[in-house]
Design an enzyme around this catalytic site. Sequence first.
Site, short mmCIF file in Angstrom:
data_model
loop_
_atom_site.label_atom_id
_atom_site.label_comp_id
_atom_site.label_asym_id
_atom_site.label_seq_id
_atom_site.Cartn_x
_atom_site.Cartn_y
_atom_site.Cartn_z
N LYS B 58 38.29 46.42 39.38
CA LYS B 58 39.47 46.37 40.15
C LYS B 58 39.35 46.28 41.62
O LYS B 58 38.19 46.65 42.14
CB LYS B 58 40.17 47.87 40.10
CG LYS B 58 41.62 48.13 40.72
CD LYS B 58 42.29 49.30 40.43
CE LYS B 58 43.79 49.38 40.86
NZ LYS B 58 44.27 50.72 40.81
N SER B 133 48.65 50.58 38.42
CA SER B 133 48.44 49.56 39.17
C SER B 133 47.19 48.66 38.88
O SER B 133 47.09 47.68 39.32
CB SER B 133 48.20 50.16 40.66
OG SER B 133 46.91 50.85 40.72
N SER B 157 47.44 54.95 36.87
CA SER B 157 47.26 53.49 37.18
C SER B 157 46.09 52.94 36.31
O SER B 157 46.16 51.63 36.24
CB SER B 157 46.85 53.23 38.64
OG SER B 157 47.78 53.32 39.48
#
Lengths: 115, 500
Positions: B58, B133, B157
């Site tokens: 990420k 997210s 997330s």
Amino acid sequence: MSDESTNDGATNEGTAADTTGEDVTAEDVTAEDVRHVAGLARVDLDDDEVDRFTEQFGAILEYFETLDDVPETDAEPDLVNVLRADETREGLRQAEALRNAPETEDGYFKGPRVS
Amino acid sequence: MASEHTEAATGEAGASDETDRTSGGSGSAEDEYNAFLTREGIERSADGPLSNMRVAVKDNISTEGIETTCGSAMLADYVPPYDATVVTRLKGAGATIVGKTNMDEFGMGGTTETSAFGPTENPRAPGRVAGGSSGGSAAAVAAGLADAALGSDTGGSIRNPAAFCGVVGLKPTYGLVSRYGLVAYANSLEQIGPIAPTVEEAGEVLDVIAGPDDRDATTCPPADHGSETDSGDDTADSENAGGEQPDGSYADAATGDVEGTTIGVLADLVDGADEAVVDAFERSIDALEDQGATIEAVSLESIDHALAAYYVIAMGEASSNLARFDGVRYGPSPAEDDGESERGGDWNEAYARVREAGFGEEVKRRVLLGTYALSAGYHDKYYAKAQDARTWVKRDFEAAFEDVDVLASPTMPVIPPKVGERIDDPLRLYLMDANTVPVNLANLPAVSVPAVETPGSRHDDDSEGHDNDGRENQNLPVGVQFIGRAFDEAGILRVASALD
């Protein structure tokens, strides 16, 4: 910015609460309130953002008011000190630390003028 | 020797010149879902347990020499001078890092639509969001562009995009995985964790990234993991104590054995869910019961207040954390937006201009609301009450775990929304997080695994003869969430593996 926004109980100059009264309800969020908080947070907003935020903050803060029903709890935080030996170790080199700065001068970060 | 892993790393030592911000570069398969922000191979430098694994990371997790944007224009050109601890550990385990994944800006969102670089699309539900997210990480895994990925989970997330994309995602107990090098959004809530096609593979990645780190003082040594179930305190001083990794590893915990396990179903979180979600969830619970688990209904009195408490705390922490983005050490230059290097006004005005230009609307919204909730006259009303609620939620979970081994709920109360469907209504977006945020408030571990007979589930492959009547959204992914006691990752992985 956070010295103003995270004050520890001391009174602070001109917050939204002072200007609109203590028992303000969330629906009463005004454009003035939004601009004031944006100033505390050091974020410029355009007029459209102010309008949208004024409307949205009313709904969101009204939702947050459900916290009024939460009973007081005695928090017993299980905090412990985490220590290490006070020994020097390798850190970032100056060039690495400065690498992402938009402006530098003589090995320093260069910020905007203070006044 | 590493030649089979280098297809994405064409440049050897000069690999950092091979950055491709858009899609499909470096000879890799096309990124048609906008899962990656940077596709760049870090050639594996060691042999280890992940030598055969391509891992995506990420883009809020620092990678030395490789752009780390947090999905924000504020950090569009930011290149960290160091690796996050989890990245160091992946490299040391032989993993090949294939790129940095798209995300909601600074982790603030549940659909990856707040990314400054465009939304990620859902590989398993065309036209719908990948969740967020960590949407890019989940989509990369679902599309087969990576064998596993790292996400971060502040209020869901990791679990949210795992559920929406039909993959497995685990949010570890607070303190199990180092946050050193994770760009902070809400420090007291967030953890880095794995996303993978199967529970066992998620466990393999967790085995590598878990463990104390002297650069993150909130990580706990295994001896402090104090599992209430096994190994009494008297063994806690011995080297192998703590029960961190029963049977040697988290991957080995994926036995699929739920015989004799008591699973508490969080009734309040089932009631609020879409019909299609409830159907898939209940079929999964039935499957577990068929395999020998005992099912009980559990109700937590505090849970209705978790979402409001979460958002007050997360926004408050965000307003403080994001104060660092002022255009001095990184970010756009204070002078850039108007081309005048010595424009009038004081430095506060210069900062405010940088932050207007660098932050997207959702980030501004949360920073402002956090500032508001912490400001004089409101601190007690919002922040102090939110902390009370957090304590209440923790205690409710502790009480529930006196009677059950694992708690279960649908991961998300809804099916993946269409791209653009919800993004204009922030409160409605926040409400999507109702099932995931209680876990972060209580610091507990939780995993999302595809429900039986949904996309991504192994059971999906042999479900052709199933009676699909009345299942309107039968082809959309649904995730089942299992929540465990603190540091009982092995327990939730074991139960989750019974479904995949």
